[in-house]
Design a protein around this motif. Sequence first.
Motif, PDB file in Angstrom:
ATOM      1  N   ASP A  18      49.976 -97.637 -52.631  1.00 34.43           N
ATOM      2  CA  ASP A  18      48.882 -96.874 -52.226  1.00 34.43           C
ATOM      3  C   ASP A  18      49.137 -95.379 -52.890  1.00 34.43           C
ATOM      4  OD1 ASP A  18      47.986 -99.083 -50.806  1.00 34.43           O
ATOM      5  OD2 ASP A  18      47.535 -97.870 -49.135  1.00 34.43           O
ATOM      6  N   ILE A  19      48.212 -95.029 -54.003  1.00 35.47           N
ATOM      7  CA  ILE A  19      48.675 -93.775 -54.566  1.00 35.47           C
ATOM      8  C   ILE A  19      47.203 -92.957 -54.314  1.00 35.47           C
ATOM      9  CG2 ILE A  19      48.051 -94.954 -56.853  1.00 35.47           C
ATOM     10  CD1 ILE A  19      50.228 -92.965 -57.809  1.00 35.47           C
ATOM     11  N   ASN A  20      47.325 -91.823 -53.836  1.00 35.18           N
ATOM     12  CA  ASN A  20      46.304 -90.984 -53.873  1.00 35.18           C
ATOM     13  C   ASN A  20      46.056 -90.069 -54.975  1.00 35.18           C
ATOM     14  OD1 ASN A  20      43.803 -90.030 -52.682  1.00 35.18           O
ATOM     15  ND2 ASN A  20      44.786 -89.933 -50.255  1.00 35.18           N
ATOM     16  N   LEU A  21      44.843 -89.339 -54.880  1.00 33.39           N
ATOM     17  CA  LEU A  21      44.782 -88.457 -56.053  1.00 33.39           C
ATOM     18  C   LEU A  21      45.900 -87.385 -56.052  1.00 33.39           C
ATOM     19  CD1 LEU A  21      40.784 -88.001 -55.224  1.00 33.39           C
ATOM     20  CD2 LEU A  21      41.968 -89.646 -57.143  1.00 33.39           C
ATOM     21  N   MET A  65      53.682 -94.272 -62.103  1.00 34.75           N
ATOM     22  CA  MET A  65      52.554 -94.230 -61.627  1.00 34.75           C
ATOM     23  C   MET A  65      51.801 -93.075 -61.286  1.00 34.75           C
ATOM     24  SD  MET A  65      52.865 -97.592 -59.216  1.00 34.75           S
ATOM     25  CE  MET A  65      51.172 -97.532 -58.870  1.00 34.75           C
ATOM     26  N   ILE A  66      50.783 -92.490 -61.890  1.00 35.31           N
ATOM     27  CA  ILE A  66      50.130 -91.266 -61.768  1.00 35.31           C
ATOM     28  C   ILE A  66      48.582 -91.500 -61.417  1.00 35.31           C
ATOM     29  CG2 ILE A  66      49.316 -89.121 -62.995  1.00 35.31           C
ATOM     30  CD1 ILE A  66      51.521 -89.642 -64.932  1.00 35.31           C
ATOM     31  N   ASN A  67      48.173 -91.097 -60.255  1.00 35.46           N
ATOM     32  CA  ASN A  67      46.598 -91.036 -60.099  1.00 35.46           C
ATOM     33  C   ASN A  67      45.962 -89.902 -60.438  1.00 35.46           C
ATOM     34  OD1 ASN A  67      44.115 -91.233 -59.270  1.00 35.46           O
ATOM     35  ND2 ASN A  67      44.648 -92.347 -57.357  1.00 35.46           N
ATOM     36  N   ALA A  68      45.296 -89.708 -61.572  1.00 36.03           N
ATOM     37  CA  ALA A  68      44.772 -88.533 -62.073  1.00 36.03           C
ATOM     38  C   ALA A  68      43.349 -88.418 -61.864  1.00 36.03           C
ATOM     39  CB  ALA A  68      45.139 -88.170 -63.488  1.00 36.03           C
ATOM     40  N   GLY A  69      42.603 -89.383 -60.962  1.00 37.27           N
ATOM     41  CA  GLY A  69      41.368 -89.520 -60.720  1.00 37.27           C
ATOM     42  C   GLY A  69      40.934 -88.407 -60.155  1.00 37.27           C
ATOM     43  N   SER A  70      39.470 -88.510 -59.816  1.00 32.92           N
ATOM     44  CA  SER A  70      38.574 -87.459 -59.459  1.00 32.92           C
ATOM     45  C   SER A  70      38.204 -87.526 -57.840  1.00 32.92           C
ATOM     46  CB  SER A  70      37.282 -86.892 -60.146  1.00 32.92           C
ATOM     47  OG  SER A  70      36.348 -88.087 -60.236  1.00 32.92           O
ATOM     48  N   LEU A  71      38.286 -89.082 -57.499  1.00 31.91           N
ATOM     49  CA  LEU A  71      37.573 -89.450 -56.136  1.00 31.91           C
ATOM     50  C   LEU A  71      38.525 -90.746 -55.703  1.00 31.91           C
ATOM     51  CD1 LEU A  71      35.006 -88.987 -54.252  1.00 31.91           C
ATOM     52  CD2 LEU A  71      34.083 -91.111 -55.634  1.00 31.91           C
TER      53      LEU A  71
END
Length: 682
Positions: free
Chosen positions: A325-328, A288-294
């Motif tokens: 729960d995975i943050n940016l 799992m990868i959170n590559a988002g911006s916000l």
Amino acid sequence: MENIQRLAWTFLIIVMQCITRSAAAPFVAPAQAPLGPATTHYDFDVTVGKGAPDCFEKDVILVNGEYHKQIEVVQGNILEVTVYNNLPSTWPLVSEGISIHWHGFSMNGAEWYDGVGYLAQCPIQAGTNFTYRFQVNEQPGTYFWHGHAGNEKVDGFVGPLIVRPAGPEALTYDEEMVLFLSDNYHTSATALTFPLNRPFDAKKQTNETGGWDWVAVPQSITLNSHGFYGDCDLLAGTNTAIAPKCNVTTQWVPPGRSKFLPYSAVTNPGCKRENVTVEAGKTYRIRMINAGSLAYLSVCFADHNVTIVAADAYPTNPLTVPCVDINLGQRYDVLLKADRPVGNYWLSAVVVNATRTGSPAGYGVLRYAGANASMLPTDPIPQPESVAPWTFGTVSKITLPKEYLDPKTLPKGTILPFGQASLAPPNATKTLLVNLTQPLLPNGQLRWALNNVATFGTPTCAPTLDLLRRDPGLMARDANDTRLGKIPQDLAAKQMGNDFEVPMYLEDGSPAPAMPVAEKDFMLLIKGDVVDVIVQNLAANANGGDYRPGVGANRTAQEQHPFHMHGHHFWVLAYGLGHFDEATNSSSFNTVNPAFRDSFTIFKNGWTAIRFKADNPGVWILHCHTDWHLFMGQKMYFATSPELAQAPPADLPKCPATCMYNFGPFTPSFVQTRWGNTGYST
């Protein structure tokens, strides 16, 4: 004659001895030198093309025609990536040119290839190319790559990066898959960024300056580059009992397109929810990868628990949870056992409760082989903000396994900080308290600041690492000249330039600026220092952060922040609420088996303590991984024995004579003149 005969007999004897010796001991070729590490090469042809990640067609950045391209490399091999910047000259960027950061890589011994624009390299300008080449001396695991010159990551210049072990895989599972999470805007990232530099103070706004405007929540959340904008207004007639509720605002929309139902345009680019297909009885490793911006996300597989086995590439003690729960910037490797009845189950990525009210959620389907592929799950769809967030109790259970804490049991291939025999944390030699605020500068710009310093990226228009390597005393001189008022503080008024003397604050024990400033924030370290960093969340207007009478005193809000550190992994020692007190809170530090990570969360109304070993000569950035906060100044630099850095490669990208200042005003007239009437001039 006698002498000649004697010489002839002597020669004959020597020849016969050689022949006899050859018959007894055949010739053996000398052993070859061991082969060097293999090279894994990729060409990145970077272009702009049409894409519709969530059914809304827009311009996106592609690599070899792919959106979110995935790459892999084996630990110890050479990674070689040649980047061809073929973006059109009309494509707007807040920092001209592109670069690549290898998110989570320590880059020890490869400091020039870390990829932060104007920190270790100048960006790769349009129409040129550059090759990153370095040995991957990193922990096997899950990473990602992304642009780091401006905000090109938000437009698609990002993708998974997997490091395979050189030997056998330590985990046991049947199959693996990547779950690449992101948030998606229907507007160009640069168009969203321009207004962030315009006056927030209404009294300083004019027709020429324009006014500040927040980027708002994204239009969708994507799973493996797939989403559905219509999830915010599911059409009647589906078998989903409850439609998701969210309040998505729409930014710039191309002429002729509907701002309400853009997916029903004349040319429908098609829609697709991500389907994750599993076979009953098998165990899956999900990267799992959170590559988002916000968006700070909580990922749930309906009716299935998952077991966390790694965080930011390093192993953890197994922790079984219903949602992750995975943050940016964070990555988790989890094991999922397909042990439920054959059917279709919701796969949801919902924004963590109360962090971004009104955000949409992302939905996919966990589909068992043999289930009806045309059916959505029949259970009610999980609502945005409906999942309880992790508590400190949960995040504190993410810890290192005991075998990584003892040199005698340390698994082969584990990457350690320099001079360490295991991952047991050493004692700290220095402590830095970092106060996090959102000040309003005297010029009316709203910034994010650490210790009252909002740090700009440019100027200078040259790699900071090279400047400090050649002149380590530069930081102290500029900091002293800044205190004495010899360096002007009005650089934010410029849009283009190349100033080499820049206002600077040095974290050397000097008091933080009494009032918020736009400068560069540095801490000078010596190789081998062990540093505790306590990041404290404060009210937006703390430390003189809002000069406006009345209204300024009421701007006390806080929000959570995902922070990432380049050049190092670190030990996450503790989280807490309220104000950090060394006498009271230091006893809560986990110095036995803390998680070893590169990204962490500072919670609302709270603080986080990390510890890292400064083992990597160079200049390394600590920053918020919310792209918009980073642009607004939420970062600082650690300069570790920069004089020990290697000489820069001769083929680093050429630096421009002048560059675009990222704290410049980006007035509507400047944008119009620079890029024309392209729809990006908001």
